[in-house]
Design an enzyme around this catalytic site. Structure first.
Site, PDB file in Angstrom:
ATOM      1  N   ASP A 103       0.111  -3.692   2.955  1.00 17.63           N
ATOM      2  CA  ASP A 103       1.465  -3.919   2.450  1.00 17.63           C
ATOM      3  C   ASP A 103       1.465  -3.929   0.914  1.00 17.63           C
ATOM      4  O   ASP A 103       2.327  -3.316   0.280  1.00 17.63           O
ATOM      5  CB  ASP A 103       1.983  -5.246   3.021  1.00 17.63           C
ATOM      6  CG  ASP A 103       3.378  -5.576   2.536  1.00 17.63           C
ATOM      7  OD1 ASP A 103       4.330  -4.914   3.008  1.00 17.63           O
ATOM      8  OD2 ASP A 103       3.509  -6.462   1.669  1.00 17.63           O
TER       9      ASP A 103
ATOM     10  N   LYS B 277       3.208  -1.225  -1.907  1.00 18.73           N
ATOM     11  CA  LYS B 277       4.070  -1.624  -3.023  1.00 18.73           C
ATOM     12  C   LYS B 277       3.545  -1.089  -4.342  1.00 18.73           C
ATOM     13  O   LYS B 277       4.313  -0.592  -5.174  1.00 18.73           O
ATOM     14  CB  LYS B 277       4.176  -3.149  -3.064  1.00 18.73           C
ATOM     15  CG  LYS B 277       4.969  -3.701  -1.882  1.00 18.73           C
ATOM     16  CD  LYS B 277       4.800  -5.208  -1.754  1.00 18.73           C
ATOM     17  CE  LYS B 277       5.639  -5.752  -0.612  1.00 18.73           C
ATOM     18  NZ  LYS B 277       5.258  -7.106  -0.233  1.00 18.73           N
TER      19      LYS B 277
END
Ligand code: NAD
Ligand code: HSE
Ligand code: NA
Length: 815
Positions: free
Chosen positions: A678, A682
């Protein structure tokens, strides 16, 4: 003196007839008004059908009984028993006559226009006899007038032309000798010099009212109908259409020409010539002022008065060198068409004179084509002209208003609204009067186009965003609750309405053209929804073809991504908190952006990084204003941040992970947070937005988990492995604590390279002081060189994420 004309719906029911009588009471004054009446609603159509059935030798008697009963029921309900007989008898005579005429048509199997007019005349005669008798109860001077005897016409049955001089004389004489009477006049019907019944064609009762108004120099002509006046657009398409307080004759002409059904323009000409005001009023909403149509420009400051539309037209295009510089060419073309009574809706000619485009009703198109082929046979054979073709499936839209004349930017606004909603404009015409700009578009786009243009021009009204939402989990659910809570505020403070039109999760999908009630979406989805099918969901969304449309992806799924581009290309904006799209291939990331730009829609993904924190937006502002990113340092996993901030005391590592999941900070699969994926996504998105064309493989990522945890096959196994490795995590914790340090998982972008590492930092480090699920990001740029720009705050959680999605949606609405 005023003329009051009541249309079919105003004489069509007990309620409306009662309203009609009270309107007459209110308007009683020194002079008696003249009342002009249509047939009861539905009766004229029924008469046409009966006549045609009789002509074909089919049965008409059932229908006849129905319309007879329709009149008798009104009489029985509204007249006392002792007053019913005379009018029932009179009507019975009419219905007997009508039956005999229909029987003759049936016997002969022949329906002439003359006979048809005679049959139709019973509609107005019956309604007017009926109402004048009912009115006698309250107005002793009520008098039935068979208007056909006073309006004299030629022999053109079906659409007779009025002998104005003779008619006006007859009307004046009649009125003079009956000035003490309250006259109830049949609309629509007239007679020729043989005394045979004729009719005045479409909008005939309005015409009767205008003729009487002109003959008697009426103070005003009131047209009583079942709508609040002339509306800004067709209310069947535009829910927000509203009644116009005031219009000039010219505007009313232009608006009604393009389909506003309230009045039919030619009927207004006698009133226009005498400058008699026309007032459109609603019988069912008497107190509403309605629309006032008068001579000269109106006082209203609205830039445009309305949007008129014709939902089906055909276009013919004539091209060829033979037209260039040839005076009289278009004259020949248009006099040919007018001779054959083909009405031209719109014409455009290119200034090169190389082509002429004109629009006609579909029913006229083939006839026009044949006429042109014949008239221009020589030119066509000599190839000076191309053989024209008919193009069908088109529609026309026009903005109308006299104020446009002095206002630049009107066409800009029109075309911007159309362009932004993906409506392709096929032809354009603007009269030099500047009262009207017309465009031809494809028929399926019409409703969307009219709504978009309405929204654009009446900006003081609420704009509507049409939203389709995927995902009803943590974020989706919270978003709906926020939208619902904020509805009223948006409406009053931002003139914005967010309407959820469709919703889907993996099991079910539900769409509703009226919008989905946010108080009840869960139940509607469950009970009215169909089995989910993403391709179908998107197909239906596109088919609805709504203006200001937004697709919202609140899933963590790969499936929706493949549709983004197609959605953007359909002029639908995309708002997504799903990071998968932007963090897959770089090529795809670029394609999304390009599609959004090319099709004039938005692609917003603020929540891809740091949930609702303004990170993407800040970076974009820096880049757009010409700054250059030298370094980004960040903590971007809310989950890991929470874990390190709460992994204290006796709590075991896996217990803290579970807490983070329960608080809604983790991805649907918490492994995606702890394995760094994750965070990687980003950083990749940030790097790309900062101008670096990186791929996932370019990112160096240090794992914070032992290999066994990374290898866990299920979420349950994962938790088990975390527990099995308790000592590993305890060791990390102690090591940090002994050095008065804290654990931090930190991402860094520098010189186009991204690394994510697990670090132990002391209180001299700017990332030392963090709590909860905080994210922090520091941008070091050419302008923020010595001290970076820092954004910090909660970077995960349903409320803050849904709020970020919400803000993105609102930002779509702002454009
Ligand atoms: N939790 C946060 O703090 C946070 C922050 C920023 C971004 N996000 C992102 O929000 C997204 C949603 O997270 P969540 O916690 O709400 O997930 P969730 O698992 O609670 O909900 C996901 C929803 O998507 C639906 N769905 C999945 N695939 C679908 C498909 N193909 N078609 C239709 N529906 C589909 C599921 O049925 C479910 O309703 C994720 O992409 C996540 O990365 C979350
Ligand atoms: N799971 C994510 C949500 C925010 O994108 C996190 O923990 O940061
Ligand atoms: Na953000």
């Amino acid at each position: 003196m005023n003329i009051l004309k009541f249309g079919g719906t105003s004489v069509g029911s007990l309620q409306s007839i009662t309203a009609l009588l009270s309107i007459l009471k209110d308007q009683q004054g020194a002079e008696n008004p003249i009342v002009v009446l249509s047939a009861m609603s539905g009766v004229t159509n029924a008469l046409v059908e009966m006549a045609e059935n009789a002509g074909h030798g089919s049965d008409y008697s059932e229908e006849l009984k129905i319309i007879e009963k329709k009149h008798f029921d009104v009489i029985r309900a509204l007249l006392p028993a002792n007053a019913q007989n005379p009018v029932l008898t009179k009507l019975k005579i009419y219905f007997n006559e009508l039956e005999e005429i229909l029987q003759s048509v049936y016997n002969l199997r022949e329906l002439s226009l003359q006979t048809k007019d005679l049959i139709l005349s019973y509609g107005e005669r019956c309604s007017t006899v009926m109402i004048s008798h009912i009115a006698k109860q309250s107005f002793s001077n009520a008098l039935y007038v068979d208007g056909s005897e006073l309006i004299k016409t030629d022999h053109n049955f079906g659409q007779a032309k009025v002998n104005t001089y003779l008619t006006e004389t007859l009307i004046r004489d009649f009125q003079e000798s009956n000035s003490d009477k309250l006259l109830f006049v049949t609309g629509f019907i007239a007679s020729n010099d043989d005394g045979r019944i004729t009719t005045l064609g479409r909008g005939g009762s309005d015409y009767t009212a205008a003729i009487w108004g002109s003959a008697l120099n009426a103070g005003e002509i009131q047209i009583w109908t079942d709508v609040d006046g002339m509306l800004t657009a067709d209310p069947r398409m535009v829910k927000k259409a509203f009644s116009l307080p005031e219009l000039s004759y010219t505007e009313a002409m232009e608006l009604s020409y393009f389909g506003a059904k309230v009045i039919y323009p030619p009927t207004m000409i006698p009133a226009f010539l005498k400058r008699i005001p026309i007032v459109i009023k609603n019988t069912f909403n008497v107190d509403f002022p309605g629309t006032y149509i008068k001579h000269g420009t109106s006082a209203s400051k609205l830039p445009i008065k309305g949007i008129s539309s014709i939902d089906e037209i055909s276009v013919l295009n004539l091209t060829g060198s033979g037209m260039v510089g040839k005076a009289g060419f278009s004259g020949r073309l248009f006099s040919l068409l007018s001779r054959e009574q083909i009405n031209i809706i719109l014409i455009t000619q290119s200034s090169s004179e190389h082509s002429i485009t004109f629009a006609v009703k579909p029913a006229d198109a083939l006839k026009a084509l044949a006429l042109i082929n014949k008239e221009f046979e020589l030119e066509l054979q000599a190839r000076k002209l191309e053989y024209p073709e008919v193009e069908n499936g088109l529609a026309a839209l026009a903005i109308v208003g006299e104020n446009m004349k002095k206002t630049p930017g009107m066409s800009g606004k029109l075309f911007n609204a159309l362009g932004r909603n993906g409506v392709n404009v096929r032809a354009i015409a603007q009269g030099s009067s500047e009262y009207n700009i017309s465009v031809i578009i494809s028929k399926p786009d019409l409703s969307k186009a009219v709504n978009a243009v309405h929204d654009a021009f009446y900006a003081n009204l609420k704009r509507t965003l049409h939203v389709f939402c995927l995902g009803t989990g943590n974020i989706g659910k919270t978003l709906f609750a926020q939208l619902e809570a904020q509805m009223d505020f948006l409406a009053t403070n931002n003139d914005l309405q967010v309407k959820v039109m469709g919703v889907s999760n993996t099991r079910k999908m539900y769409q509703n053209v009226e919008g989905i009630a946010l108080s009840n979406w869960e139940k509607d989805l469950e009970t009215k929804g169909e089995p989910a099918d993403l391709a179908v969901f998107i197909k239906q969304m596109k088919a609805m073809n709504l203006p200001n449309c937004v697709f919202v992806d609140n899933t963590a799924s790969h499936n929706p991504i493949q549709f983004y581009q197609d959605i953007l290309q359909s002029s639908i904006s995309v708002v997504t908190c799903n990071k998968i799209g932007n963090s897959a291939d770089y090529e795809q990331y670029v394609a999304f952006k390009q599609a959004a730009r090319k099709y004039g829609v938005d692609f917003y993904y603020e929540t891809n990084v740091g949930a609702g924190l303004p990170i993407i937006r800040t970076l974009k502002d820096l880049m757009m204003s010409g700054d250059r990113i030298d370094r980004i340092e960040a903590i971007l996993s809310g989950t890991i941040s929470y874990i390190f901030n709460n992994y204290k005391g006796d709590k075991l590592f896996h217990e803290v992970v579970k807490e983070a999941q329960d608080k809604g900070y983790t991805e649907p699969d918490p492994r995606d947070d702890l394995n760094g994926k994750d965070f990687m996504r980003k950083m990749l998105i940030l790097a790309r937005d900062a101008g670096y064309p990186l791929e996932e493989s370019d990112i160096e990522i240090e794992s914070m988990l032992p290999p066994a945890c990374l290898a866990a096959a299920t979420v349950a196994d994962f938790y088990q492995e975390l527990e099995n490795n308790t000592s590993y995590f305890e060791k990390l914790k102690q090591e940090a604590a002994s050095g008065h340090k804290v654990l931090r998982y930190i991402g860094k972008l520098e010189a186009g390279k991204v690394v994510i590492t697990l670090q132990m930092v002391d209180d001299s480090h700017p990332f030392y002081m963090l709590s909860g699920s905080d994210n922090i990001i520091s941008f070091t740029t050419d302008r923020y060189k010595d001290r970076p720009l820092v954004v910090k705050g909660p970077g995960a959680g349903a409320e803050v994420t849904a709020a970020g999605v919400f803000a993105d949606i609102i930002n779509v609405g702002k454009r």
